[in-house]
Design a protein around this motif. Structure first.
Motif, mmCIF file in Angstrom:
data_model
loop_
_atom_site.group_PDB
_atom_site.id
_atom_site.type_symbol
_atom_site.label_atom_id
_atom_site.label_comp_id
_atom_site.label_asym_id
_atom_site.label_seq_id
_atom_site.Cartn_x
_atom_site.Cartn_y
_atom_site.Cartn_z
ATOM 1 N N SER A 168 0.836 -1.192 0.000
ATOM 2 C CA SER A 168 0.000 0.000 0.000
ATOM 3 C C SER A 168 0.872 1.243 0.000
ATOM 4 N N SER A 169 0.692 2.086 -1.001
ATOM 5 C CA SER A 169 1.422 3.357 -1.062
ATOM 6 C C SER A 169 0.566 4.394 -1.778
ATOM 7 N N ALA A 170 -0.688 4.521 -1.313
ATOM 8 C CA ALA A 170 -1.633 5.480 -1.879
ATOM 9 C C ALA A 170 -1.772 5.265 -3.387
ATOM 10 N N CYS A 171 -1.698 6.332 -4.175
ATOM 11 C CA CYS A 171 -1.943 6.204 -5.616
ATOM 12 C C CYS A 171 -0.761 5.606 -6.371
ATOM 13 N N SER A 172 0.351 5.359 -5.676
ATOM 14 C CA SER A 172 1.484 4.661 -6.294
ATOM 15 C C SER A 172 1.385 3.148 -6.102
ATOM 16 N N THR A 173 0.369 2.682 -5.402
ATOM 17 C CA THR A 173 0.266 1.272 -5.021
ATOM 18 C C THR A 173 0.372 0.325 -6.209
ATOM 19 N N GLY A 174 -0.398 0.594 -7.264
ATOM 20 C CA GLY A 174 -0.433 -0.321 -8.405
ATOM 21 C C GLY A 174 0.911 -0.457 -9.088
ATOM 22 N N ALA A 175 1.549 0.669 -9.372
ATOM 23 C CA ALA A 175 2.871 0.619 -10.009
ATOM 24 C C ALA A 175 3.882 -0.025 -9.081
ATOM 25 N N GLU A 176 3.764 0.262 -7.772
ATOM 26 C CA GLU A 176 4.694 -0.322 -6.805
ATOM 27 C C GLU A 176 4.561 -1.842 -6.767
ATOM 28 N N SER A 177 3.331 -2.360 -6.811
ATOM 29 C CA SER A 177 3.138 -3.813 -6.761
ATOM 30 C C SER A 177 3.819 -4.482 -7.947
ATOM 31 N N ILE A 178 3.754 -3.846 -9.114
ATOM 32 C CA ILE A 178 4.428 -4.382 -10.299
ATOM 33 C C ILE A 178 5.934 -4.406 -10.082
ATOM 34 N N ILE A 179 6.468 -3.314 -9.562
ATOM 35 C CA ILE A 179 7.914 -3.214 -9.349
ATOM 36 C C ILE A 179 8.400 -4.240 -8.327
ATOM 37 N N LEU A 180 7.625 -4.458 -7.269
ATOM 38 C CA LEU A 180 8.000 -5.465 -6.274
ATOM 39 C C LEU A 180 8.049 -6.859 -6.903
ATOM 40 N N GLY A 181 7.102 -7.142 -7.792
ATOM 41 C CA GLY A 181 7.110 -8.422 -8.501
ATOM 42 C C GLY A 181 8.280 -8.544 -9.452
ATOM 43 N N VAL A 182 8.595 -7.454 -10.154
ATOM 44 C CA VAL A 182 9.738 -7.437 -11.067
ATOM 45 C C VAL A 182 11.019 -7.760 -10.310
ATOM 46 N N GLU A 183 11.200 -7.119 -9.173
ATOM 47 C CA GLU A 183 12.437 -7.312 -8.408
ATOM 48 C C GLU A 183 12.584 -8.754 -7.931
ATOM 49 N N ARG A 184 11.479 -9.375 -7.563
ATOM 50 C CA ARG A 184 11.547 -10.766 -7.094
ATOM 51 C C ARG A 184 11.966 -11.703 -8.226
ATOM 52 N N ILE A 185 11.410 -11.489 -9.417
ATOM 53 C CA ILE A 185 11.778 -12.343 -10.558
ATOM 54 C C ILE A 185 13.193 -12.046 -11.013
ATOM 55 N N ARG A 186 13.557 -10.777 -11.071
ATOM 56 C CA ARG A 186 14.924 -10.410 -11.472
ATOM 57 C C ARG A 186 15.974 -11.114 -10.613
ATOM 58 N N ASN A 187 15.671 -11.269 -9.329
ATOM 59 C CA ASN A 187 16.620 -11.868 -8.399
ATOM 60 C C ASN A 187 16.541 -13.393 -8.358
ATOM 61 N N GLY A 188 15.734 -13.969 -9.239
ATOM 62 C CA GLY A 188 15.650 -15.418 -9.322
ATOM 63 C C GLY A 188 14.879 -16.076 -8.198
ATOM 64 N N LEU A 189 14.030 -15.315 -7.504
ATOM 65 C CA LEU A 189 13.289 -15.847 -6.364
ATOM 66 C C LEU A 189 11.910 -16.373 -6.749
ATOM 67 N N ALA A 190 11.489 -16.124 -7.982
ATOM 68 C CA ALA A 190 10.204 -16.626 -8.475
ATOM 69 C C ALA A 190 10.258 -16.697 -9.995
ATOM 70 N N LYS A 191 9.499 -17.624 -10.576
ATOM 71 C CA LYS A 191 9.372 -17.674 -12.035
ATOM 72 C C LYS A 191 8.245 -16.766 -12.507
ATOM 73 N N ARG A 192 7.205 -16.702 -11.689
ATOM 74 C CA ARG A 192 6.047 -15.883 -12.032
ATOM 75 C C ARG A 192 5.577 -15.132 -10.798
ATOM 76 N N MET A 193 5.080 -13.914 -11.017
ATOM 77 C CA MET A 193 4.449 -13.147 -9.952
ATOM 78 C C MET A 193 3.125 -12.589 -10.479
ATOM 79 N N ILE A 194 2.078 -12.827 -9.713
ATOM 80 C CA ILE A 194 0.765 -12.250 -10.017
ATOM 81 C C ILE A 194 0.699 -10.932 -9.258
ATOM 82 N N VAL A 195 0.687 -9.827 -9.978
ATOM 83 C CA VAL A 195 0.780 -8.515 -9.336
ATOM 84 C C VAL A 195 -0.358 -7.619 -9.788
#
Length: 426
Positions: A168-195
């Protein structure tokens, strides 16, 4: 950099103007508004008596809500589960059997919200508890009150066993959720993220904004004309609700299963201006915004001249001028050199925490299918914007083009919080 590439292989949408990807694509292409007069707001003496509320009764995935007994769930769970089911199927994946299936430890879920599940409390818990009838509350109610209810219930439907959380980050929430998912996949911690992100329609949410007089109250008789980003006659934002969900995937995984790839997320950045200098709780500071935009472009490994189109945060407030000014300064592109730009909020209204993912989906659709949707109600471009860019760069009627290779999408939220994405055509 030794990092995984992240692509988008599926999308799902519940928006004020359409539910389902195909209907949403056609609605934005045609400039179909989802903003309507709402008698409930008039009855409650709101200054703003209009808004955008999704109708999901025709969703292809409505049986999901019935199968999992979500009749007691709030709007956020319903919106996001419908969007997630569509995104999962759209990605060429199969919804597993709830009993005879294994846990999918390669897939995680991050679904955010700006205000959470307030409707569960106001509509279900408060009336019963205040009457001293707490025993009448159904046993499943608590499952829908937690902030992570949307993520947890999506994980239930799809059997996801990786990182399951909410943000949750007010009106940045949606874009932030995508970025958090991107970072997890970039680091090899997940193959897929539903964001993604979701937001309810409720006078108990919108009332605080109405009291601030930041909601539009000048167009109650003509709702479709009310949301006016970049316009000299903009009179405040129009509240709305909905959900957007994306399937992010490791490029290798997507190629291995021959999935359709909509786009690559090549650059991301998150920051805050710290509510210093010209940044406040309610307004983004120039320094923080520009730093965030620059960092996302640098992260993508491109130069500012390669941005073909900006999917603006542009909400129909005084901040629109500042946003255009920041983009022009960061890109060092003015006049006719400025990229094309439009605002989905002119069509759907401002879905608060859900806006970032709904708008990112709209940006991807445009890049993938080769068109730019019209930004409504911008006949009278604000003179300070006219001084910065050629007004013809504001998309005011549908443009068909295949030359959209890099898209910039940014969101700005209360708390001086910024999020920026760069999308690359594949």
């Amino acid at each position: 950099m030794n990092r995984k590439r992240v692509v988008i292989t599926g999308m799902g949408i519940v928006a004020s103007n359409a539910t389902g990807l195909e209907d949403f694509k056609n609605a934005i292409k045609d400039g179909k508004s989802g903003i309507k007069f709402l008698p409930e707001l008039q009855k409650l003496n709101f200054g703003c008596q209009i808004g955008g509320i999704p109708n999901f009764s025709n969703s292809k995935y409505i049986d999901i809500l019935e199968k999992y007994h979500f009749e007691n769930a709030g709007q956020n769970v319903k919106y996001s589960c419908l969007a997630a089911a569509e995104a999962w199927i759209d990605a060429g994946l199969t919804i597993p059997d709830p009993i005879n299936s294994e846990t999918d430890y390669d897939t995680g879920v991050i679904i955010g919200s700006g205000v959470g599940n307030i409707d569960v409390f106001t509509d279900k818990i408060y009336p019963i508890v205040s009457q001293g009838s707490v025993r009448k509350l159904r046993s499943h109610t608590a499952e829908f009150t937690m902030f992570s209810a949307a993520s947890a219930n999506i994980a239930l439907i799809l059997g996801c066993g990786n990182h399951i959380s909410s943000n949750s980050s007010a009106c940045s929430t949606g874009a932030e959720s995508i970025i958090l998912g991107v970072e997890r996949i970039r680091n090899g911690l997940a193959k897929r993220m539903i964001v993604g992100s979701t937001e309810i329609a409720s006078p108990y949410v919108w009332g605080a904004f109405d009291s601030m007089r930041v909601l539009c109250r000048d167009y109650n008789d003509t709702p479709e004309r009310a949301s006016r980003p970049m316009s000299a006659s903009a009179a405040g934002f129009v509240p709305s609700a909905g959900a957007g969900v994306l399937i992010l995937e490791d490029m290798e995984s997507a190629l291995e299963r021959k999935a359709r790839i909509y786009a690559e997320i090549s650059g991301v950045a998150l920051n805050s201006g710290g509510q210093r200098k010209d940044g406040t709780m309610q307004a983004p500071g120039t320094e923080g915004v520009r730093r965030c935009l620059r960092q996302s472009i640098e992260d993508a490994g491109i130069n500012a001249g390669q941005i073909d189109y900006i999917c603006g945060h542009l909400s129909s407030t005084m901040a629109d001028v500042l946003e255009i000014n920041n983009w022009a300064a960061v890109l060092n592109r003015y006049g006719n050199d400025f990229p094309y730009i439009n605002s989905l909020k002119s069509i759907t209204g401002h879905a608060l925490g859900a806006s970032g993912t709904i708008e990112t989906i709209a940006a991807i659709i445009q890049m993938y299918y080769g068109f730019l949707f019209p930004s409504l109600n911008c006949e009278d471009v604000h003179n300070k914007i006219n001084d910065l860019i050629n007004p013809d760069k504001i998309v005011r009627k549908t443009i068909y083009t295949k030359n959209i290779n890099f898209v910039a999408k940014a969101s700005f939220g209360f708390g001086d919080i910024n999020a920026s994405l760069i999308l690359k055509k594949i």
